[in-house]
Structure formats: structure tokens, C-alpha cells
Scaffold this motif. Structure first.
Motif, PDB file in Angstrom:
ATOM      1  N   ALA A  18       0.826  -1.215   0.000  1.00 54.75           N
ATOM      2  CA  ALA A  18       0.000   0.000   0.000  1.00 54.75           C
ATOM      3  C   ALA A  18       0.862   1.267   0.000  1.00 54.75           C
ATOM      4  O   ALA A  18       0.440   2.299  -0.523  1.00 54.75           O
ATOM      5  CB  ALA A  18      -0.942   0.005   1.208  1.00 54.75           C
ATOM      6  N   GLN A  19       2.057   1.178   0.545  1.00 59.21           N
ATOM      7  CA  GLN A  19       2.938   2.344   0.616  1.00 59.21           C
ATOM      8  C   GLN A  19       3.952   2.406  -0.524  1.00 59.21           C
ATOM      9  O   GLN A  19       4.537   3.470  -0.761  1.00 59.21           O
ATOM     10  CB  GLN A  19       3.711   2.344   1.949  1.00 59.21           C
ATOM     11  CG  GLN A  19       2.865   2.479   3.183  1.00 59.21           C
ATOM     12  CD  GLN A  19       2.217   1.174   3.609  1.00 59.21           C
ATOM     13  OE1 GLN A  19       2.721   0.092   3.353  1.00 59.21           O
ATOM     14  NE2 GLN A  19       1.075   1.282   4.273  1.00 59.21           N
ATOM     15  N   THR A  20       4.175   1.296  -1.214  1.00 56.47           N
ATOM     16  CA  THR A  20       5.284   1.242  -2.175  1.00 56.47           C
ATOM     17  C   THR A  20       4.865   0.855  -3.590  1.00 56.47           C
ATOM     18  O   THR A  20       5.711   0.433  -4.388  1.00 56.47           O
ATOM     19  CB  THR A  20       6.355   0.240  -1.695  1.00 56.47           C
ATOM     20  OG1 THR A  20       5.780  -1.072  -1.661  1.00 56.47           O
ATOM     21  CG2 THR A  20       6.907   0.619  -0.333  1.00 56.47           C
ATOM     22  N   MET A  21       3.588   1.016  -3.920  1.00 51.78           N
ATOM     23  CA  MET A  21       3.117   0.644  -5.259  1.00 51.78           C
ATOM     24  C   MET A  21       3.884   1.384  -6.348  1.00 51.78           C
ATOM     25  O   MET A  21       4.138   2.580  -6.229  1.00 51.78           O
ATOM     26  CB  MET A  21       1.636   1.012  -5.412  1.00 51.78           C
ATOM     27  CG  MET A  21       0.692  -0.002  -4.913  1.00 51.78           C
ATOM     28  SD  MET A  21      -1.005   0.473  -5.322  1.00 51.78           S
ATOM     29  CE  MET A  21      -1.510   1.137  -3.740  1.00 51.78           C
ATOM     30  N   THR A  22       4.208   0.653  -7.397  1.00 51.07           N
ATOM     31  CA  THR A  22       4.773   1.273  -8.588  1.00 51.07           C
ATOM     32  C   THR A  22       3.630   1.891  -9.395  1.00 51.07           C
ATOM     33  O   THR A  22       2.451   1.658  -9.100  1.00 51.07           O
ATOM     34  CB  THR A  22       5.484   0.225  -9.461  1.00 51.07           C
ATOM     35  OG1 THR A  22       4.503  -0.691  -9.962  1.00 51.07           O
ATOM     36  CG2 THR A  22       6.565  -0.526  -8.685  1.00 51.07           C
ATOM     37  N   ASP A  23       3.957   2.659 -10.411  1.00 43.55           N
ATOM     38  CA  ASP A  23       2.925   3.239 -11.270  1.00 43.55           C
ATOM     39  C   ASP A  23       2.076   2.149 -11.926  1.00 43.55           C
ATOM     40  O   ASP A  23       0.852   2.266 -12.005  1.00 43.55           O
ATOM     41  CB  ASP A  23       3.538   4.145 -12.335  1.00 43.55           C
ATOM     42  CG  ASP A  23       4.090   5.444 -11.760  1.00 43.55           C
ATOM     43  OD1 ASP A  23       3.698   5.814 -10.625  1.00 43.55           O
ATOM     44  OD2 ASP A  23       4.909   6.090 -12.440  1.00 43.55           O
ATOM     45  N   ALA A  24       2.706   1.081 -12.377  1.00 39.29           N
ATOM     46  CA  ALA A  24       1.965  -0.022 -13.009  1.00 39.29           C
ATOM     47  C   ALA A  24       1.042  -0.706 -12.004  1.00 39.29           C
ATOM     48  O   ALA A  24      -0.103  -1.048 -12.329  1.00 39.29           O
ATOM     49  CB  ALA A  24       2.934  -1.029 -13.616  1.00 39.29           C
ATOM     50  N   PRO A  79      -9.001  -6.947 -12.274  1.00 44.33           N
ATOM     51  CA  PRO A  79      -7.874  -6.387 -13.035  1.00 44.33           C
ATOM     52  C   PRO A  79      -6.521  -6.500 -12.338  1.00 44.33           C
ATOM     53  O   PRO A  79      -5.504  -6.693 -13.005  1.00 44.33           O
ATOM     54  CB  PRO A  79      -8.280  -4.928 -13.239  1.00 44.33           C
ATOM     55  CG  PRO A  79      -9.770  -4.973 -13.248  1.00 44.33           C
ATOM     56  CD  PRO A  79     -10.133  -6.006 -12.207  1.00 44.33           C
ATOM     57  N   SER A  80      -6.484  -6.405 -11.015  1.00 41.65           N
ATOM     58  CA  SER A  80      -5.197  -6.515 -10.325  1.00 41.65           C
ATOM     59  C   SER A  80      -4.676  -7.944 -10.335  1.00 41.65           C
ATOM     60  O   SER A  80      -3.466  -8.173 -10.329  1.00 41.65           O
ATOM     61  CB  SER A  80      -5.295  -5.977  -8.894  1.00 41.65           C
ATOM     62  OG  SER A  80      -6.043  -6.845  -8.061  1.00 41.65           O
ATOM     63  N   VAL A  81      -5.568  -8.916 -10.386  1.00 45.62           N
ATOM     64  CA  VAL A  81      -5.174 -10.322 -10.498  1.00 45.62           C
ATOM     65  C   VAL A  81      -4.734 -10.608 -11.931  1.00 45.62           C
ATOM     66  O   VAL A  81      -3.696 -11.236 -12.160  1.00 45.62           O
ATOM     67  CB  VAL A  81      -6.328 -11.245 -10.048  1.00 45.62           C
ATOM     68  CG1 VAL A  81      -5.998 -12.706 -10.328  1.00 45.62           C
ATOM     69  CG2 VAL A  81      -6.638 -11.032  -8.559  1.00 45.62           C
ATOM     70  N   LEU A  82      -5.521 -10.134 -12.897  1.00 43.88           N
ATOM     71  CA  LEU A  82      -5.160 -10.324 -14.307  1.00 43.88           C
ATOM     72  C   LEU A  82      -3.798  -9.712 -14.630  1.00 43.88           C
ATOM     73  O   LEU A  82      -3.054 -10.255 -15.445  1.00 43.88           O
ATOM     74  CB  LEU A  82      -6.229  -9.715 -15.212  1.00 43.88           C
ATOM     75  CG  LEU A  82      -7.564 -10.450 -15.265  1.00 43.88           C
ATOM     76  CD1 LEU A  82      -8.591  -9.635 -16.048  1.00 43.88           C
ATOM     77  CD2 LEU A  82      -7.390 -11.829 -15.873  1.00 43.88           C
ATOM     78  N   ALA A  83      -3.467  -8.598 -13.966  1.00 36.06           N
ATOM     79  CA  ALA A  83      -2.182  -7.930 -14.195  1.00 36.06           C
ATOM     80  C   ALA A  83      -1.028  -8.639 -13.486  1.00 36.06           C
ATOM     81  O   ALA A  83       0.129  -8.255 -13.650  1.00 36.06           O
ATOM     82  CB  ALA A  83      -2.266  -6.477 -13.728  1.00 36.06           C
ATOM     83  N   GLY A  84      -1.346  -9.662 -12.684  1.00 32.71           N
ATOM     84  CA  GLY A  84      -0.304 -10.382 -11.969  1.00 32.71           C
ATOM     85  C   GLY A  84       0.195  -9.665 -10.731  1.00 32.71           C
ATOM     86  O   GLY A  84       1.226 -10.033 -10.173  1.00 32.71           O
ATOM     87  N   VAL A  85      -0.543  -8.656 -10.279  1.00 33.43           N
ATOM     88  CA  VAL A  85      -0.126  -7.890  -9.098  1.00 33.43           C
ATOM     89  C   VAL A  85      -0.515  -8.619  -7.819  1.00 33.43           C
ATOM     90  O   VAL A  85       0.300  -8.778  -6.918  1.00 33.43           O
ATOM     91  CB  VAL A  85      -0.740  -6.470  -9.120  1.00 33.43           C
ATOM     92  CG1 VAL A  85      -0.467  -5.730  -7.822  1.00 33.43           C
ATOM     93  CG2 VAL A  85      -0.212  -5.685 -10.314  1.00 33.43           C
TER      94      VAL A  85
END
Length: 99
Positions: A18-24, A79-85
Motif C-alpha cells: 500500500a505504501q510502495t506501489m509502482t505506477d503499473a 484487473p489486479s489479479v489479471l495484471a499479476g499484481v
């Protein structure tokens, strides 16, 4: 057939996500938020949001579904699962009721 209730736990890739998310990752999470808002608006979701766990924030949702397979499909389309995040888990709430 009436819908059952299921606990959906969205599992981030790291404790400080939650504190270190990249832009992607943030882009994927924006899609996640839109997806869950649509599920809420459609009456599929009872409640959802981040949980302030001292071990690291994770996402909680309570969904209505005919069976676990249906809710797993909802999670797989996030979408966050589909993106592999993120990954997720689904557990049935036995005898769950809502107010």
C-alpha cells in the motif's frame, strides 16, 4: 437457488504494498477499485475495502454468489489479479446472513 456469502481476500505481493506501489501496480489497483465498485452497484458485493492489518494491508470483500466457482471466476477477472499484481483466496461464510 439463493445466493451464499463468500469471503474474498485480496493478497498483495508484499507487506508494504500500500505504501510502495509502482505506477503499473497503482494502475492495476485503479482498475481493481472500478471493478469492485461495479460489483457493489450490481448488488454482488455486501462490503469491500482494505484491512489495516499490522502485518500488512490486504483487501477484503464479502460477495454473494451461487457457489464458490462463481466467486472464484469473479476473483480471476479482477484487473489486479489479471495484471499479476495480486493473488486471492475465497472462503464460504457458512450460514452467513446480512442485515
Amino acid at each position: 437457488m439463493s445466493a451464499s456469502l463468500f469471503l474474498f481476500r485480496l493478497i498483495p505481493p508484499r507487506a508494504d504494498f500500500a505504501q510502495t506501489m509502482t505506477d503499473a501496480e497503482r494502475h492495476a489497483m485503479d482498475g481493481h477499485t472500478e471493478y469492485w465498485r461495479a460489483l457493489l452497484d450490481a448488488g454482488r458485493v455486501v462490503v469491500y475495502g482494505p484491512v489495516a492489518d499490522p502485518e500488512g494491508v490486504w483487501g477484503l470483500g464479502v460477495l454473494r454468489g451461487a457457489d464458490r466457482a462463481e466467486v472464484l471466476a469473479i476473483g480471476e477477472a479482477d484487473p489486479s489479479v489479471l495484471a499479476g499484481v495480486n493473488t486471492f483466496e475465497v472462503l464460504e461464510i457458512l450460514g452467513g446472513t446480512t442485515g
